[in-house]
Design a protein around this motif. Sequence first.
Motif, PDB file in Angstrom:
ATOM      1  N   LYS A   1       0.835  -1.205   0.000  1.00 55.27           N
ATOM      2  CA  LYS A   1       0.000   0.000   0.000  1.00 55.27           C
ATOM      3  C   LYS A   1       0.867   1.251   0.000  1.00 55.27           C
ATOM      4  N   GLY A   2       0.237   2.394  -0.292  1.00 57.90           N
ATOM      5  CA  GLY A   2       0.941   3.657  -0.211  1.00 57.90           C
ATOM      6  C   GLY A   2       1.077   4.115   1.229  1.00 57.90           C
ATOM      7  N   LEU A   3       1.954   5.083   1.452  1.00 66.21           N
ATOM      8  CA  LEU A   3       2.175   5.623   2.790  1.00 66.21           C
ATOM      9  C   LEU A   3       1.027   6.549   3.205  1.00 66.21           C
ATOM     10  N   SER A   4       0.834   6.630   4.514  1.00 67.86           N
ATOM     11  CA  SER A   4      -0.083   7.622   5.072  1.00 67.86           C
ATOM     12  C   SER A   4       0.752   8.693   5.774  1.00 67.86           C
ATOM     13  N   LEU A   5       0.410   9.968   5.548  1.00 71.43           N
ATOM     14  CA  LEU A   5       1.189  11.082   6.070  1.00 71.43           C
ATOM     15  C   LEU A   5       0.340  11.956   6.995  1.00 71.43           C
ATOM     16  N   TRP A   6       0.985  12.502   8.008  1.00 69.86           N
ATOM     17  CA  TRP A   6       0.351  13.455   8.921  1.00 69.86           C
ATOM     18  C   TRP A   6       0.923  14.838   8.632  1.00 69.86           C
ATOM     19  N   ALA A   7       0.064  15.782   8.275  1.00 72.89           N
ATOM     20  CA  ALA A   7       0.487  17.136   7.921  1.00 72.89           C
ATOM     21  C   ALA A   7      -0.008  18.123   8.965  1.00 72.89           C
ATOM     22  N   ASP A   8       0.918  18.727   9.700  1.00 73.14           N
ATOM     23  CA  ASP A   8       0.547  19.702  10.727  1.00 73.14           C
ATOM     24  C   ASP A   8       1.638  20.771  10.768  1.00 73.14           C
ATOM     25  N   PRO A   9       1.282  22.047  10.604  1.00 71.70           N
ATOM     26  CA  PRO A   9       2.298  23.104  10.547  1.00 71.70           C
ATOM     27  C   PRO A   9       2.968  23.403  11.890  1.00 71.70           C
ATOM     28  N   LYS A  10       2.575  22.702  12.967  1.00 68.58           N
ATOM     29  CA  LYS A  10       3.185  22.976  14.272  1.00 68.58           C
ATOM     30  C   LYS A  10       4.672  22.623  14.292  1.00 68.58           C
ATOM     31  N   TYR A  11       5.084  21.707  13.415  1.00 65.04           N
ATOM     32  CA  TYR A  11       6.497  21.348  13.320  1.00 65.04           C
ATOM     33  C   TYR A  11       7.060  21.802  11.980  1.00 65.04           C
ATOM     34  N   THR A  12       8.330  22.226  11.970  1.00 64.70           N
ATOM     35  CA  THR A  12       9.010  22.646  10.747  1.00 64.70           C
ATOM     36  C   THR A  12      10.298  21.856  10.607  1.00 64.70           C
ATOM     37  N   ARG A  13      10.501  21.224   9.453  1.00 62.65           N
ATOM     38  CA  ARG A  13      11.714  20.445   9.239  1.00 62.65           C
ATOM     39  C   ARG A  13      12.929  21.347   9.022  1.00 62.65           C
ATOM     40  N   ALA A  14      12.745  22.404   8.251  1.00 66.97           N
ATOM     41  CA  ALA A  14      13.862  23.283   7.912  1.00 66.97           C
ATOM     42  C   ALA A  14      13.314  24.669   7.613  1.00 66.97           C
ATOM     43  N   TRP A  15      14.203  25.639   7.545  1.00 66.37           N
ATOM     44  CA  TRP A  15      13.777  27.018   7.318  1.00 66.37           C
ATOM     45  C   TRP A  15      14.821  27.739   6.479  1.00 66.37           C
TER      46      TRP A  15
ATOM     47  N   GLY B   1      -2.267   7.716  13.539  1.00 65.38           N
ATOM     48  CA  GLY B   1      -2.497   6.591  12.634  1.00 65.38           C
ATOM     49  C   GLY B   1      -1.756   6.676  11.324  1.00 65.38           C
ATOM     50  N   CYS B   2      -0.714   7.528  11.258  1.00 63.34           N
ATOM     51  CA  CYS B   2       0.054   7.708  10.024  1.00 63.34           C
ATOM     52  C   CYS B   2       1.464   7.142  10.185  1.00 63.34           C
ATOM     53  N   GLN B   3       2.115   6.925   9.057  1.00 63.18           N
ATOM     54  CA  GLN B   3       3.460   6.344   9.084  1.00 63.18           C
ATOM     55  C   GLN B   3       4.570   7.377   9.015  1.00 63.18           C
ATOM     56  N   GLN B   4       4.302   8.521   8.385  1.00 63.22           N
ATOM     57  CA  GLN B   4       5.327   9.541   8.207  1.00 63.22           C
ATOM     58  C   GLN B   4       4.714  10.930   8.326  1.00 63.22           C
ATOM     59  N   VAL B   5       5.595  11.933   8.378  1.00 59.62           N
ATOM     60  CA  VAL B   5       5.186  13.333   8.470  1.00 59.62           C
ATOM     61  C   VAL B   5       5.262  13.982   7.088  1.00 59.62           C
ATOM     62  N   LEU B   6       4.245  14.753   6.741  1.00 60.61           N
ATOM     63  CA  LEU B   6       4.337  15.626   5.575  1.00 60.61           C
ATOM     64  C   LEU B   6       4.741  17.000   6.103  1.00 60.61           C
ATOM     65  N   TRP B   7       5.958  17.409   5.801  1.00 67.46           N
ATOM     66  CA  TRP B   7       6.486  18.646   6.357  1.00 67.46           C
ATOM     67  C   TRP B   7       5.953  19.852   5.600  1.00 67.46           C
ATOM     68  N   LEU B   8       5.368  20.786   6.363  1.00 67.95           N
ATOM     69  CA  LEU B   8       4.812  22.022   5.786  1.00 67.95           C
ATOM     70  C   LEU B   8       5.673  23.203   6.210  1.00 67.95           C
ATOM     71  N   TYR B   9       5.593  24.292   5.427  1.00 72.96           N
ATOM     72  CA  TYR B   9       6.421  25.462   5.719  1.00 72.96           C
ATOM     73  C   TYR B   9       5.645  26.735   5.407  1.00 72.96           C
ATOM     74  N   GLY B  10       5.726  27.684   6.322  1.00 67.73           N
ATOM     75  CA  GLY B  10       5.144  29.000   6.086  1.00 67.73           C
ATOM     76  C   GLY B  10       3.652  29.062   6.348  1.00 67.73           C
TER      77      GLY B  10
ATOM     78  N   ALA C   1       7.902  14.700  15.941  1.00 63.69           N
ATOM     79  CA  ALA C   1       6.812  14.807  14.974  1.00 63.69           C
ATOM     80  C   ALA C   1       6.462  13.442  14.392  1.00 63.69           C
ATOM     81  N   GLN C   2       7.485  12.621  14.165  1.00 58.51           N
ATOM     82  CA  GLN C   2       7.247  11.283  13.626  1.00 58.51           C
ATOM     83  C   GLN C   2       6.359  10.462  14.559  1.00 58.51           C
ATOM     84  N   TYR C   3       6.603  10.552  15.857  1.00 53.59           N
ATOM     85  CA  TYR C   3       5.787   9.778  16.798  1.00 53.59           C
ATOM     86  C   TYR C   3       4.400  10.381  16.975  1.00 53.59           C
ATOM     87  N   ASP C   4       4.277  11.689  16.786  1.00 53.11           N
ATOM     88  CA  ASP C   4       2.940  12.294  16.742  1.00 53.11           C
ATOM     89  C   ASP C   4       2.168  11.761  15.546  1.00 53.11           C
ATOM     90  N   ALA C   5       2.851  11.609  14.415  1.00 58.29           N
ATOM     91  CA  ALA C   5       2.206  11.070  13.212  1.00 58.29           C
ATOM     92  C   ALA C   5       1.670   9.664  13.476  1.00 58.29           C
TER      93      ALA C   5
END
Length: 366
Positions: free
Chosen positions: A181-195, A222-231, A214-218
């Motif tokens: 199956k495809g991955l499930s991602l958790w997207a939340d702007p509270k965390y930033t990977r880079a700037w 119920g998700c496997q990885q984080v979708l990193w958002l910025y701005g 953030a990974q453990y929050d994901a």
Amino acid sequence: MADNSVPSFKASDLVIQLSSTLKAKSDVFTFGTVFTDHMLTIEWSATEGWQAPLIQPFGNLSLNPACSSLHYGIQLFEGLKAYRGDDNRLRLFRPMLNMNRMANSAKRACLPAFDQSELLECIRRLVEIDQDWVPQSDSASVYIRPTFISTEPTLGVKKPAQALLYVILCPVGAYFNTGGKGLSLWADPKYTRAWKGGTGDCKMGGNYGCSLSAQYDAVDYGCQQVLWLYGEDHQITEAGTMNIFLHWINEDGDEELATPPLDGIILPGVTRQSILELTREWDEFKVTERYLTMSQLCCALKQQRVKELFGSGTACMICPIEDIVYQGENLHIPCQEENSQLTSRIAKELTDIQYGRTPSDWTFLV
């Protein structure tokens, strides 16, 4: 070709100390936990420069408790693979891109410069010595992990006067176990990977260690990885440790493969660059490096303009994304079985090159 303008170690000075006892090999292992018989180490100091490269039995490092890599994160790493082809030849995939990226990371970390070609030849010799560890399999390879750390014993925050560059190898299979199956991602702007102005475009350990929370929050969502958002506009940047690609019908009605641009917060992935070059060569649809936001993705999903979303990287290769949890909503992404065959086509063309079925100047014979 060696760059004689850079003070560097030389592969011709390589010293080889072979292990007297070789490890038993197993086909069952967790990614990154089993290591080959030998490793490469190269020491540097400001007073004596680079020492002769040494291939020696795999073993523990001896570090002063005050060395600044442990206290201030003055370190970086790389990741590439050795593949055994159908012809039994071993190949590396575009290794000079990794060497160049490592040199750029070293400059950002204030670690000493080195000749990338000389390092690649030392790595080639290491892989050659441990070649029996490279599996005869389309789904397995040997992962090569060059690492560069400050070893200066000081609590002062300053440019290191001592450093160690070392390389270890480990046999690896699939990075993700998704059951097809495809991955499930958790997207939340509270965390930033880079700037902007940071080190997101360098392969430094600090970029990954700070992502664990953030990974453990994901996982909790119920998700496997984080979708990193910025701005404030929630730009899509990376997925877990992968670059991300969107295959869609864009706002102008054009079929497009898009990935975020290299603006300082995106890691310049080798697989990412290869996908861009490969699909541009096809000349079948638009291939762009552009900013993508969650609002654009949500709108495209509602209008059924999304064909596929996938991540790319050395460890995972090509990984389809099936779901995104965003602002309390579960966004379902069409997977390749439902819509497009692009991910499987890209994966096949790249693996055919990596395993030698398709001749290419992207491969480097060991």
